[in-house]
Design an enzyme around this catalytic site. Structure first.
Site, mmCIF file in Angstrom:
data_model
loop_
_atom_site.group_PDB
_atom_site.id
_atom_site.type_symbol
_atom_site.label_atom_id
_atom_site.label_comp_id
_atom_site.label_asym_id
_atom_site.label_seq_id
_atom_site.Cartn_x
_atom_site.Cartn_y
_atom_site.Cartn_z
ATOM 1 N N ARG A 45 0.943 -1.132 -0.097
ATOM 2 C CA ARG A 45 -0.054 0.020 0.127
ATOM 3 C C ARG A 45 1.076 1.144 -0.110
ATOM 4 O O ARG A 45 0.492 2.197 -0.621
ATOM 5 C CB ARG A 45 -1.043 -0.097 1.316
ATOM 6 C CG ARG A 45 -2.238 -0.955 0.996
ATOM 7 C CD ARG A 45 -2.720 -1.484 2.419
ATOM 8 N NE ARG A 45 -3.837 -2.215 2.181
ATOM 9 C CZ ARG A 45 -3.804 -3.442 2.034
ATOM 10 N NH1 ARG A 45 -2.675 -4.282 1.655
ATOM 11 N NH2 ARG A 45 -5.272 -4.254 1.764
ATOM 12 N N GLN A 82 -8.783 -7.387 0.447
ATOM 13 C CA GLN A 82 -8.056 -6.892 -1.016
ATOM 14 C C GLN A 82 -9.236 -6.150 -2.031
ATOM 15 O O GLN A 82 -8.981 -5.105 -2.659
ATOM 16 C CB GLN A 82 -7.650 -8.174 -1.703
ATOM 17 C CG GLN A 82 -6.417 -8.516 -1.092
ATOM 18 C CD GLN A 82 -5.752 -9.876 -1.456
ATOM 19 O OE1 GLN A 82 -6.333 -10.433 -2.619
ATOM 20 N NE2 GLN A 82 -4.689 -10.408 -1.034
ATOM 21 N N SER A 115 -13.205 -9.631 2.133
ATOM 22 C CA SER A 115 -11.884 -9.548 1.511
ATOM 23 C C SER A 115 -11.239 -7.918 1.500
ATOM 24 O O SER A 115 -12.009 -7.060 1.212
ATOM 25 C CB SER A 115 -12.092 -9.810 0.208
ATOM 26 O OG SER A 115 -10.855 -9.525 -0.544
ATOM 27 N N LYS A 168 -6.397 -19.033 -1.476
ATOM 28 C CA LYS A 168 -5.130 -18.399 -1.394
ATOM 29 C C LYS A 168 -4.242 -18.974 -2.167
ATOM 30 O O LYS A 168 -4.444 -19.411 -3.299
ATOM 31 C CB LYS A 168 -4.768 -18.588 0.196
ATOM 32 C CG LYS A 168 -5.743 -18.008 1.241
ATOM 33 C CD LYS A 168 -5.901 -16.349 0.973
ATOM 34 C CE LYS A 168 -7.016 -15.872 1.880
ATOM 35 N NZ LYS A 168 -7.181 -14.492 1.661
ATOM 36 N N ASP A 219 -4.416 -15.159 7.021
ATOM 37 C CA ASP A 219 -3.047 -15.820 6.556
ATOM 38 C C ASP A 219 -2.456 -16.763 7.641
ATOM 39 O O ASP A 219 -1.438 -17.516 7.085
ATOM 40 C CB ASP A 219 -2.146 -14.858 6.460
ATOM 41 C CG ASP A 219 -2.781 -14.040 5.112
ATOM 42 O OD1 ASP A 219 -3.540 -14.480 4.160
ATOM 43 O OD2 ASP A 219 -2.481 -12.710 4.575
ATOM 44 N N GLY A 258 -1.549 -11.864 -4.820
ATOM 45 C CA GLY A 258 -2.844 -11.430 -5.209
ATOM 46 C C GLY A 258 -3.241 -10.298 -4.812
ATOM 47 O O GLY A 258 -3.940 -9.472 -5.275
ATOM 48 N N ARG A 293 3.466 -19.837 2.775
ATOM 49 C CA ARG A 293 3.136 -19.868 4.087
ATOM 50 C C ARG A 293 2.952 -21.413 4.746
ATOM 51 O O ARG A 293 3.289 -21.692 5.675
ATOM 52 C CB ARG A 293 1.954 -19.243 4.700
ATOM 53 C CG ARG A 293 1.988 -17.806 4.332
ATOM 54 C CD ARG A 293 0.838 -16.887 5.175
ATOM 55 N NE ARG A 293 0.505 -15.529 4.380
ATOM 56 C CZ ARG A 293 1.519 -14.548 5.000
ATOM 57 N NH1 ARG A 293 2.619 -14.843 5.419
ATOM 58 N NH2 ARG A 293 1.403 -13.380 4.489
#
Ligand code: S3P
Length: 442
Positions: free
Chosen positions: A27, A169, A167, A343, A316, A95, A388
């Site tokens: 960001r 995103q 979400s 994911k 996550d 993503g 992850r």
């Protein structure tokens, strides 16, 4: 193909910091690029995902100076100053990069195409394309998946949008498109998701109103470049926290780690599982991202029914939760987590397969799993290129009864460059082996 070879270890100890927050780093680059004036980012995550975002803004004519691996200065070009890139923009494995850029680029005057690696190319993009089309954007997916083709020059209008899935995103993409829209853009979320975009827009001089589960942006016409301090990534710290809790001895402190309450669901989950965890928030200026220090001691974990309300606040961290559950006493139940199937991999299926390969009883459900705690055997698991999952198994393997080989691990560098070296410093025994780009599946 790269792999990790992990030997059991008993003592995890030390005081460390983890690399910068991935979500905040993306960001900072995006907002800095379209702000007026210079944005200095300290604590930037030099992981492949954020480097893809950096390369994309450079490809659109933004001057970027890397003063150090974790320090970036961006000469903002203003909201209307980006230029048409000479080639497709490659989002790699990310993503976040693809979905946030979809929003930011929907409002530009030029056409562009966003592409990704094999994993990203399988991920759903209509969730972001559909509401952007309602705003007036020209945006096409390939049967719902990348590449994303964005036609520039479409005038955008603010909409009132209720998101079907929680979400951050998608919410962020709509807010970024909202910067270019006429009128107000309002997004209603089904559950609170990370609010880094809202916080950072305010720091760049563009306030976002929040009321309950709704956020609204009335475009102010300009962002002002600023300095951004990126805290350590709690999602990366999670692996170290779990390693220290699973150890037989030692004590681990992680400093300067992000404690934004929309991200700390994992700390609540770990506490519910019986983890000995102390959190000391630091003083930060108003509006800044919360940070602090976390200290963890060896703990006997117990199986738990994970409250579904915590899922979006720890989205996550479920690979680590699955590993914690495998090494806990009794059964752990995860539900309300169908998003995990979308994911970097289908994290329910891949975690279940890996734990079973190491002797743990797991039954999958459409939106979660039931995991029976038990001794973890040595052996081999496939992380299918999901960073992850690779790191979660590395932590679990430290408590296995013999060495564990974790396959397809090159993508650890997307979010946690230097993982093997840092966990080595605290007492884990993780060796990186193998060669090539190892990214056959992304
Ligand atoms: C992110 C949001 C989450 C998370 C991802 C980062 C972000 O994705 O899984 O790693 O930076 O906004 P969703 O918004 O798809 O849940």
């Amino acid at each position: 193909m790269k792999y990790l070879l992990v030997q059991p270890s008993t003592r995890i100890t030390g005081a460390v910091e983890v690399p910068g927050d991935k979500s905040i780093s993306h960001r900072a680059i995006m907002l800095g690029a379209v702000a007026t004036g210079t944005t200095r980012v300290r604590g930037f995550l030099p992981g492949e995902d954020c480097l893809a975002t950096l390369a994309a803004v450079e490809a659109m004519g933004v001057r970027v100076q890397r003063r150090a691996a974790t320090e970036v200065a961006i000469e903002g070009v203003g909201l209307r100053g980006l230029q048409r890139p000479a080639h497709d923009l490659d989002m790699g494995n990310s993503g976040t990069a693809m979905r946030l850029f979809a929003g930011l680029l929907a409002g530009q005057a030029f056409d562009c195409t966003l592409v990704g690696d094999a994993s990203l190319s399988k991920r759903p993009m209509e969730r972001v394309a559909q509401p952007l089309r309602r705003m007036g954007a020209g945006i096409e997916t390939d049967n719902g998946r990348p590449p994303l083709r964005i036609r520039g020059g479409a005038p955008l209008r603010g909409i009132d949008c209720t998101l079907p899935v929680a979400s951050a995103q998608v919410k962020s993409a709509l807010l970024l498109a909202g910067l270019y829209a006429s009128g107000e853009t309002t997004v209603h979320e089904p559950a609170v998701t990370r609010d880094h975009t809202e916080r950072m827009l305010a720091v760049f001089g563009q306030p976002v109103r929040r009321e309950g589960l709704s956020v609204a942006l009335a475009p102010a016409g300009r962002l002002q470049g600023t300095d951004v301090e990126v805290p350590g990534d709690l999602s990366s710290a999670t692996f170290l926290i779990l390693a220290a809790a699973l150890a037989r001895e030692g004590s681990l402190t992680i400093g300067n780690v992000g404690l934004n309450p929309t991200r700390t669901g994992i700390l609540e989950i770990f506490r519910l599982m019986g983890m000995d965890l102390a959190v000391e928030p630091a003083d930060v200026p108003p509006g800044a991202e919360p940070v602090g220090r976390i200290t963890v001691r060896p703990s006997q974990l117990r199986g738990t029914v994970i409250p579904a309300a915590l899922v979006p606040l720890a989205i996550d961290e479920f690979p680590a939760v699955f590993v914690a559950a495998a090494l806990a006493e009794g059964e752990t139940v995860v539900s309300g987590a169908a998003e995990l199937r979308h994911k970097e991999s289908d994290r329910i299926a891949v975690m279940a397969a890996g734990l079973r390969a190491l002797g743990i009883g797991v039954s999958e459900t459409p939106d979660g799993a039931r995991i029976q705690g038990g001794p973890l055997a040595g052996g081999e698991v496939d992380s299918v290129g999901d960073h992850r999952i690779a790191m979660a198994f590395a932590v679990g393997a430290s408590r296995a009864h013999a060495a564990v080989r974790i396959l397809d691990t090159a993508n650890v560098a997307t979010s946690f460059p230097g993982f093997a070296a840092l966990v080595g410093q605290i007492g884990m025994r993780v060796e990186e082996r193998g060669g090539g780009d190892g990214d056959a599946r992304g």
